[in-house]
Design a protein around this motif. Structure first.
Motif, PDB file in Angstrom:
ATOM      1  N   UNK A  45      40.295  39.564  69.344  1.00 23.95           N
ATOM      2  CA  UNK A  45      40.824  40.827  68.842  1.00 23.95           C
ATOM      3  C   UNK A  45      39.715  41.630  68.181  1.00 23.95           C
ATOM      4  N   UNK A  47      39.200  45.237  65.864  1.00 22.73           N
ATOM      5  CA  UNK A  47      39.820  46.349  65.157  1.00 22.73           C
ATOM      6  C   UNK A  47      39.190  47.654  65.588  1.00 22.73           C
TER       7      UNK A  47
ATOM      8  N   UNK B   1      29.186  46.796  59.204  1.00 26.31           N
ATOM      9  CA  UNK B   1      30.373  46.079  58.754  1.00 26.31           C
ATOM     10  C   UNK B   1      30.100  44.574  58.754  1.00 26.31           C
ATOM     11  N   UNK B  33      44.436  37.474  56.451  1.00 30.70           N
ATOM     12  CA  UNK B  33      45.720  37.309  57.107  1.00 30.70           C
ATOM     13  C   UNK B  33      45.450  36.561  58.410  1.00 30.70           C
ATOM     14  N   UNK B  35      46.874  35.343  62.373  1.00 32.57           N
ATOM     15  CA  UNK B  35      47.711  35.742  63.498  1.00 32.57           C
ATOM     16  C   UNK B  35      47.697  34.662  64.573  1.00 32.57           C
ATOM     17  N   UNK B  37      48.504  33.939  68.501  1.00 31.47           N
ATOM     18  CA  UNK B  37      48.685  34.633  69.769  1.00 31.47           C
ATOM     19  C   UNK B  37      48.828  33.616  70.891  1.00 31.47           C
ATOM     20  N   UNK B  43      49.873  39.388  69.268  1.00 30.76           N
ATOM     21  CA  UNK B  43      49.729  38.522  68.088  1.00 30.76           C
ATOM     22  C   UNK B  43      50.932  38.655  67.152  1.00 30.76           C
ATOM     23  N   UNK B  86      43.791  33.894  64.886  1.00 32.25           N
ATOM     24  CA  UNK B  86      42.776  34.835  64.421  1.00 32.25           C
ATOM     25  C   UNK B  86      42.962  35.108  62.936  1.00 32.25           C
ATOM     26  N   UNK B  88      41.910  37.744  59.787  1.00 38.54           N
ATOM     27  CA  UNK B  88      41.555  39.145  59.616  1.00 38.54           C
ATOM     28  C   UNK B  88      41.345  39.418  58.141  1.00 38.54           C
ATOM     29  N   UNK B  97      38.541  46.978  58.954  1.00 35.58           N
ATOM     30  CA  UNK B  97      39.065  45.616  58.991  1.00 35.58           C
ATOM     31  C   UNK B  97      38.293  44.847  60.063  1.00 35.58           C
ATOM     32  N   UNK B  99      38.215  41.136  62.477  1.00 35.11           N
ATOM     33  CA  UNK B  99      38.839  39.903  62.952  1.00 35.11           C
ATOM     34  C   UNK B  99      37.780  38.837  63.176  1.00 35.11           C
ATOM     35  N   UNK B 101      36.513  35.580  65.433  1.00 38.82           N
ATOM     36  CA  UNK B 101      36.452  35.454  66.881  1.00 38.82           C
ATOM     37  C   UNK B 101      37.599  34.669  67.494  1.00 38.82           C
TER      38      UNK B 101
END
Lengths: 126, 108
Positions: A45, A47, B1, B33, B35, B37, B43, B86, B88, B97, B99, B101
């Motif tokens: 995923x 962002x 980032x 957080x 997730x 999937x 997700x 995942x 985050x 934000x 994630x 990998x």
């Protein structure tokens, strides 16, 4: 119940642009931000950006700056993602996801994404 | 980032306990957080904040954090827990934000 329904799959040529929609229902649309996240085939995923559905304020991931625009239509409860100058690396499933945030007892703000849309596959191919 | 990193694969025997971890500087000042999937699906959040579990998520899932590491623990893993996970986190510097990998969990 809260639900995000996205528009259907798109096939585009390199250099073209695509606009995807995400229609929200079951909650107060203008009270939440909305994230966009993408997932290239077989990858993780990533962002992409976020929009405040109330006032339209946006923030974008640095790698998409200049190519992406997020907008919203408060009359229909719909958020849009516009991506220009498409290249093959933009082939991915694009998800919208509602932002949720809360303060804990130590006054620390935390976030999570829920619910998610079903995803929209964008294929960029010549 | 900034970045957050996860082990790409983790396996666990049916009914045993497994911990999936996420590391990154942003986790020193922000909760992660998590997730889940499953193949071909969007997700779903399974953990957020300080060990907060959404309704409908089994209580065998729990979360913790220490320093630059966040963890998702499954006590008594079930076959249906096999999925990609995942983490985050909000970037501590930029208004972005990030994630991890992803970790592919296999239940043996």
């Amino acid at each position: 119940q809260m639900q995000l329904v996205q528009s259907g799959a798109e096939v585009k040529k390199p250099g073209a642009s695509v606009k995807i929609s995400c229609k929200a229902s079951g909650y107060s649309f203008t009270s939440h931000w909305m994230h966009w996240v993408r997932q290239a085939p077989g990858q993780g995923l990533e962002w992409v950006g976020i929009i405040n559905a109330g006032d339209g304020t946006t923030e974008y991931a640095q790698k998409f700056q200049g190519r992406i625009t997020l907008t919203r239509d408060t009359s229909t409860g719909t958020v849009y993602m516009d991506l220009i100058s498409l290249r093959s690396e933009d082939t991915a499933v694009y998800y919208c996801a509602r932002d949720q945030s809360q303060l804990d007892t130590a006054m620390i703000l935390y976030w999570w994404f829920a619910p998610w849309g079903q995803g929209t596959l964008v294929t960029v191919s010549s | 980032s900034s970045e957050v990193t996860q082990d790409p694969t983790v396996s666990v025997a049916l009914g045993q306990t497994v911990k999936i971890t996420c590391q990154g500087d942003s986790l020193r000042s922000n909760y992660a957080s998590w997730y889940q999937q499953k193949a071909g699906q969007a997700p779903v959040v399974v953990m957020y904040g300080k060990n907060k579990r959404p309704s409908g998520i089994p209580d065998r899932f729990s979360g913790s954090a220490l320093g630059n590491t966040a963890s998702l623990t499954i006590i008594g893993a079930q076959a249906e827990d096999e999925a990609d996970y995942y983490c985050n986190s909000r970037d501590s510097g930029d208004n972005e934000w990030v994630f991890g990998g992803g970790t592919k969990l296999t239940v043996l």
